[in-house]
Design an enzyme around this catalytic site. Sequence first.
Site, PDB file in Angstrom:
ATOM      1  N   GLY A  11       0.789  -1.227   0.000  1.00  0.00           N
ATOM      2  CA  GLY A  11       0.000   0.000   0.000  1.00  0.00           C
ATOM      3  C   GLY A  11       0.824   1.281   0.000  1.00  0.00           C
ATOM      4  N   ASN A  12       1.962   1.266   0.722  1.00  0.00           N
ATOM      5  CA  ASN A  12       2.709   2.530   0.816  1.00  0.00           C
ATOM      6  C   ASN A  12       3.470   2.870  -0.466  1.00  0.00           C
ATOM      7  OD1 ASN A  12       4.559   0.438   1.373  1.00  0.00           O
ATOM      8  ND2 ASN A  12       5.946   1.914   2.321  1.00  0.00           N
ATOM      9  N   LYS A 130     -12.707 -10.938   5.211  1.00  0.00           N
ATOM     10  CA  LYS A 130     -11.747  -9.893   4.825  1.00  0.00           C
ATOM     11  C   LYS A 130     -12.436  -8.528   4.887  1.00  0.00           C
ATOM     12  CE  LYS A 130      -8.445  -7.685   2.624  1.00  0.00           C
ATOM     13  NZ  LYS A 130      -7.216  -7.307   3.326  1.00  0.00           N
ATOM     14  N   LYS A 215      -3.260  -9.978  -2.298  1.00  0.00           N
ATOM     15  CA  LYS A 215      -2.327  -9.669  -3.383  1.00  0.00           C
ATOM     16  C   LYS A 215      -0.983 -10.399  -3.237  1.00  0.00           C
ATOM     17  CE  LYS A 215       1.007  -6.376  -2.000  1.00  0.00           C
ATOM     18  NZ  LYS A 215       0.900  -6.478  -0.583  1.00  0.00           N
ATOM     19  N   LYS A 277       1.801 -12.434   3.923  1.00  0.00           N
ATOM     20  CA  LYS A 277       3.104 -12.258   3.256  1.00  0.00           C
ATOM     21  C   LYS A 277       4.014 -13.452   3.557  1.00  0.00           C
ATOM     22  CE  LYS A 277       2.853  -7.263   3.759  1.00  0.00           C
ATOM     23  NZ  LYS A 277       1.939  -7.080   2.638  1.00  0.00           N
TER      24      LYS A 277
HETATM   25  P1  ADP Z   1       1.182  -3.835   2.532  1.00  0.00           P
HETATM   26  O1  ADP Z   1       0.124  -2.781   2.544  1.00  0.00           O
HETATM   27  O2  ADP Z   1       2.552  -3.320   2.233  1.00  0.00           O
HETATM   28  O3  ADP Z   1       0.844  -5.035   1.701  1.00  0.00           O
HETATM   29  P2  ADP Z   1       0.435  -4.503   5.280  1.00  0.00           P
HETATM   30  O4  ADP Z   1       0.124  -3.140   5.801  1.00  0.00           O
HETATM   31  O5  ADP Z   1      -0.680  -5.420   5.012  1.00  0.00           O
HETATM   32  O6  ADP Z   1       1.355  -4.376   4.003  1.00  0.00           O
HETATM   33  O7  ADP Z   1       1.459  -5.277   6.241  1.00  0.00           O
HETATM   34  C1  ADP Z   1       2.653  -4.646   6.661  1.00  0.00           C
HETATM   35  C2  ADP Z   1       2.526  -4.342   8.135  1.00  0.00           C
HETATM   36  O8  ADP Z   1       2.553  -5.571   8.882  1.00  0.00           O
HETATM   37  C3  ADP Z   1       3.644  -3.561   8.760  1.00  0.00           C
HETATM   38  O9  ADP Z   1       3.434  -2.163   8.614  1.00  0.00           O
HETATM   39  C4  ADP Z   1       3.575  -3.989  10.248  1.00  0.00           C
HETATM   40  O10 ADP Z   1       2.916  -3.016  11.012  1.00  0.00           O
HETATM   41  C5  ADP Z   1       2.724  -5.236  10.260  1.00  0.00           C
HETATM   42  N1  ADP Z   1       3.256  -6.407  10.938  1.00  0.00           N
HETATM   43  C6  ADP Z   1       2.501  -7.263  11.652  1.00  0.00           C
HETATM   44  N2  ADP Z   1       3.224  -8.253  12.142  1.00  0.00           N
HETATM   45  C7  ADP Z   1       4.501  -8.064  11.734  1.00  0.00           C
HETATM   46  C8  ADP Z   1       5.721  -8.781  11.921  1.00  0.00           C
HETATM   47  N3  ADP Z   1       5.773  -9.910  12.590  1.00  0.00           N
HETATM   48  N4  ADP Z   1       6.842  -8.285  11.346  1.00  0.00           N
HETATM   49  C9  ADP Z   1       6.802  -7.143  10.638  1.00  0.00           C
HETATM   50  N5  ADP Z   1       5.669  -6.416  10.423  1.00  0.00           N
HETATM   51  C10 ADP Z   1       4.530  -6.864  10.981  1.00  0.00           C
HETATM   52 MG    MG Z   2      -0.613  -1.633   4.294  1.00  0.00          MG
END
Ligand code: ADP
Ligand code: MG
Length: 316
Positions: A11-12, A130, A215, A277
């Site tokens: 997302g970022n 979801k 995704k 992920k």
């Molecule tokens: P994106 O939007 O990049 O796909 P998400 O926002 O869904 O990613 O997931 C990334 C977030 O996961 C990070 O900002 C962090 O706050 C969170 N997170 C939760 N558990 C963990 C972990 N074990 N290690 C690292 N980040 C984590």
């Molecule tokens: Mg995100």
Amino acid sequence: MADRTVIALGGNAISPAGTAGTAAEQTDNIWRTMRQVAALVEHGLTELILTHGNGPQVGNVLIKNELAKHVVPPVPLDWCVAQTQATIGFTIASTLSHELAVRGVTQPVVPVVSRVLVAADDPGFTAPSKPIGPYLTDADEVAEREAEGQHFARQGERGWRRVVASPEPLVSVDRAAVELLLDDGAIVVANGGGGIPVVTDGDGPLRGIEAVIDKDLAGARLAEELSAVSFVILTDVPAVAVGYGTSDQRWLGAVTVDELRGLQRDGHFSVGSMGPKVEAVCRFVERTGGRAAIASLDDAVAAAEGTAGTQVRVGR
Ligand code: ADP
Ligand code: MG
């Protein structure tokens, strides 16, 4: 195919928290991300497939749906995904083509409106979980929309959110088109937002369905189908952590897939964020023997080269 790499952008990369998400802001953010991607290509990466999230963008389309539903018919979720693949894909193509041209690279960038097959009987459809779209605080509005067939779940203090199925990605329907484009030297954007979810209807055309596919899982599936050697997830943390957010937090560097599975079983990775992920990189490495990484967007080049973030392999 020596260096075929799938990169999943979070997302970022498009719309970081704390920004309003105007078209101009999203374009600027994507442009910033594409400078990194172009640097990777400049470093010699030749076969590149990009995929991307679309959560905030789909959320915005859903808000418009609701506000305008007495004037124009709302569009289903599969259409929302298709629309966001187009706008994000076009912006990636414009900014990445520019950044490549600046570096003297002439590879075309082609976004593919791409579908992903899911099972009509995926358990997600009977127990949607979801959360998508805005938080609602008005119980009457929730009741009205439940009467229209939507499902909601309470999200603690912040109110209710619509919940939908997040089915397993089975097949990237447009894989063959992606492959043709790669063979002709293109950089391809595919399975954006997890892909447009479709099901088979016997003899008829594939039919879009109300769901959103994760995704990262859809990116891993595509990477596997394309026999990629490397799958890289770029997000807003430097790596995967154990004890995330606690005083014992520790970032993971190089790990084997078995070690990562062990930590996953111990419950280190949250369901809605790091969980999918970790699952995605484990599947890719287990099924292909390839290399995967989860890293910060700021470390894109090093992550793809295997020196930043959490690097996951079969063995050491
Ligand atoms: P994106 O939007 O990049 O796909 P998400 O926002 O869904 O990613 O997931 C990334 C977030 O996961 C990070 O900002 C962090 O706050 C969170 N997170 C939760 N558990 C963990 C972990 N074990 N290690 C690292 N980040 C984590
Ligand atoms: Mg995100």
